[in-house]
Design a protein around this motif. Structure first.
Motif, short mmCIF file in Angstrom:
data_model
loop_
_atom_site.label_atom_id
_atom_site.label_comp_id
_atom_site.label_asym_id
_atom_site.label_seq_id
_atom_site.Cartn_x
_atom_site.Cartn_y
_atom_site.Cartn_z
N VAL A 68 0.83 -1.20 0.00
CA VAL A 68 0.00 0.00 0.00
C VAL A 68 0.86 1.26 0.00
CG1 VAL A 68 -1.74 1.27 1.33
CG2 VAL A 68 -1.80 -1.24 1.26
N LEU A 69 0.50 2.19 -0.88
CA LEU A 69 1.09 3.52 -0.89
C LEU A 69 0.07 4.45 -0.24
CD1 LEU A 69 3.38 5.47 -1.85
CD2 LEU A 69 2.02 5.80 -3.93
N VAL A 70 0.51 5.19 0.77
CA VAL A 70 -0.39 6.07 1.51
C VAL A 70 0.00 7.51 1.23
CG1 VAL A 70 -1.28 6.70 3.79
CG2 VAL A 70 -0.55 4.34 3.34
N GLY A 71 -0.99 8.34 0.91
CA GLY A 71 -0.76 9.76 0.67
C GLY A 71 -1.53 10.61 1.66
N ARG A 72 -0.91 11.70 2.08
CA ARG A 72 -1.57 12.65 2.98
C ARG A 72 -1.15 14.06 2.60
NH1 ARG A 72 -5.60 14.54 6.15
NH2 ARG A 72 -4.76 16.17 7.45
N PHE A 73 -2.12 14.90 2.28
CA PHE A 73 -1.84 16.30 1.98
C PHE A 73 -1.57 17.06 3.28
CE2 PHE A 73 -4.24 15.32 -1.93
CZ PHE A 73 -3.40 15.90 -2.87
N ASP A 74 -0.57 17.93 3.24
CA ASP A 74 -0.30 18.88 4.32
C ASP A 74 -0.23 18.23 5.70
OD1 ASP A 74 -0.46 20.78 2.24
OD2 ASP A 74 -2.61 21.03 2.57
N ALA A 75 0.45 17.11 5.78
CA ALA A 75 0.51 16.33 7.02
C ALA A 75 1.36 17.00 8.09
CB ALA A 75 1.06 14.94 6.73
N THR A 76 0.88 16.90 9.30
CA THR A 76 1.68 17.31 10.46
C THR A 76 2.47 16.08 10.93
OG1 THR A 76 -0.02 16.69 12.06
CG2 THR A 76 -0.11 18.96 11.17
N ALA A 77 3.43 16.30 11.79
CA ALA A 77 4.21 15.19 12.35
C ALA A 77 3.28 14.23 13.11
CB ALA A 77 5.30 15.72 13.26
N GLU A 78 2.28 14.78 13.80
CA GLU A 78 1.35 13.94 14.54
C GLU A 78 0.51 13.08 13.60
OE1 GLU A 78 1.54 17.37 15.00
OE2 GLU A 78 2.80 17.23 16.77
N GLU A 79 0.09 13.66 12.48
CA GLU A 79 -0.70 12.89 11.50
C GLU A 79 0.13 11.78 10.86
OE1 GLU A 79 -3.89 16.30 10.10
OE2 GLU A 79 -1.92 16.24 9.15
N LEU A 80 1.39 12.05 10.63
CA LEU A 80 2.26 11.01 10.08
C LEU A 80 2.46 9.88 11.09
CD1 LEU A 80 4.89 13.20 8.23
CD2 LEU A 80 3.07 11.81 7.21
N ASP A 81 2.61 10.23 12.35
CA ASP A 81 2.72 9.21 13.40
C ASP A 81 1.43 8.41 13.49
OD1 ASP A 81 5.31 10.00 14.00
OD2 ASP A 81 4.70 11.25 15.72
N ALA A 82 0.28 9.09 13.40
CA ALA A 82 -1.01 8.41 13.45
C ALA A 82 -1.18 7.48 12.25
CB ALA A 82 -2.15 9.43 13.49
N THR A 83 -0.68 7.90 11.10
CA THR A 83 -0.75 7.07 9.90
C THR A 83 0.07 5.80 10.09
OG1 THR A 83 -1.06 9.01 8.49
CG2 THR A 83 -0.27 6.99 7.42
N ARG A 84 1.26 5.95 10.59
CA ARG A 84 2.12 4.78 10.84
C ARG A 84 1.48 3.83 11.85
NH1 ARG A 84 6.17 8.97 10.14
NH2 ARG A 84 7.41 8.44 8.31
N ALA A 85 0.79 4.38 12.84
CA ALA A 85 0.12 3.54 13.83
C ALA A 85 -1.13 2.88 13.24
CB ALA A 85 -0.26 4.38 15.05
N LEU A 86 -1.77 3.55 12.31
CA LEU A 86 -3.00 3.05 11.70
C LEU A 86 -2.75 1.88 10.76
CD1 LEU A 86 -6.06 3.75 11.46
CD2 LEU A 86 -5.44 5.19 9.52
N VAL A 87 -1.69 1.96 9.96
CA VAL A 87 -1.38 0.92 8.97
C VAL A 87 -0.54 -0.16 9.64
CG1 VAL A 87 -0.32 0.41 6.74
CG2 VAL A 87 -1.48 2.61 7.10
N LYS A 88 -1.08 -1.36 9.69
CA LYS A 88 -0.36 -2.49 10.29
C LYS A 88 0.46 -3.17 9.20
CE LYS A 88 -2.54 -1.78 14.15
NZ LYS A 88 -2.22 -0.51 14.70
N GLY A 89 1.69 -2.72 9.05
CA GLY A 89 2.58 -3.26 8.04
C GLY A 89 3.98 -2.72 8.26
#
Length: 174
Positions: free
Chosen positions: A106-127
């Motif tokens: 999976v390739l994940v994209g996020r517009f205008d991400a904050t450091a917290e949102e990137l951390d949340a993304t990493r926690a959300l995707v189990k891989g």
């Protein structure tokens, strides 16, 4: 993770993260459908992404549609997937180029991400997060050729990346 600044849209960026061995695609799809995904993200079937360049072309188109208050989909991030596709059919584009219940790459994209949102993304995707440089070697060229209707003759004069980017950029006028 790589951050791309979108020069045509000052103040906007797109962060891309690449994951393999993803085990919770079904839950991610359910959260997207329910509108409960937090943070809002774009999930690509990474096997259909030869490089990041066509994704950046799709990002430009998504931001342009948003600036014109003319999104074809419900969110900016689903607009990114839609604009990446070669189809004008929203449901087909999201089904084909987005993830499904069994997606594990999976390739994940996020517009205008904050450091917290990137951390949340990493926690959300189990891989396992891997380097974006692996995209070209893991792309399934036969599927990309099929879905974008790229001919062998076209690949004699351009690269796969260029052919896909051309489809992304020109979809609305073809």
């Amino acid at each position: 993770m790589v951050e791309f600044l979108i020069d045509t849209h000052p103040g906007h960026s797109l962060h891309l993260l690449l994951f393999t061995d993803v085990t919770n695609s079904k839950e991610l799809v359910e959260a997207m459908k329910a509108g409960t995904l937090n943070p809002e993200l774009a999930f690509f079937s990474a096997t259909l992404v030869p490089t990041t360049y066509p994704v950046l072309a799709a990002a430009h188109k998504a931001l342009l549609a948003q600036s014109r208050d003319n999104l074809a989909t419900r969110t900016l991030h689903s607009e990114l997937i839609y604009n990446y596709s070669g189809s004008k059919h929203i449901s087909e584009a999201l089904r084909r180029f987005g993830i499904n219940d069994t997606s594990n790459y999976v390739l994940v994209g996020r517009f205008d991400a904050t450091a917290e949102e990137l951390d949340a993304t990493r926690a959300l995707v189990k891989g396992t997060e891997i380097n974006l440089e692996e995209l070209p070697s893991r792309a399934v060229q036969s599927l990309i050729l099929k879905y974008y209707k790229i001919t062998p003759a076209e690949l004699e004069v351009s690269s796969l990346e260029e052919a896909v980017t051309c489809r992304v950029a020109a979809r609305d006028i073809l």
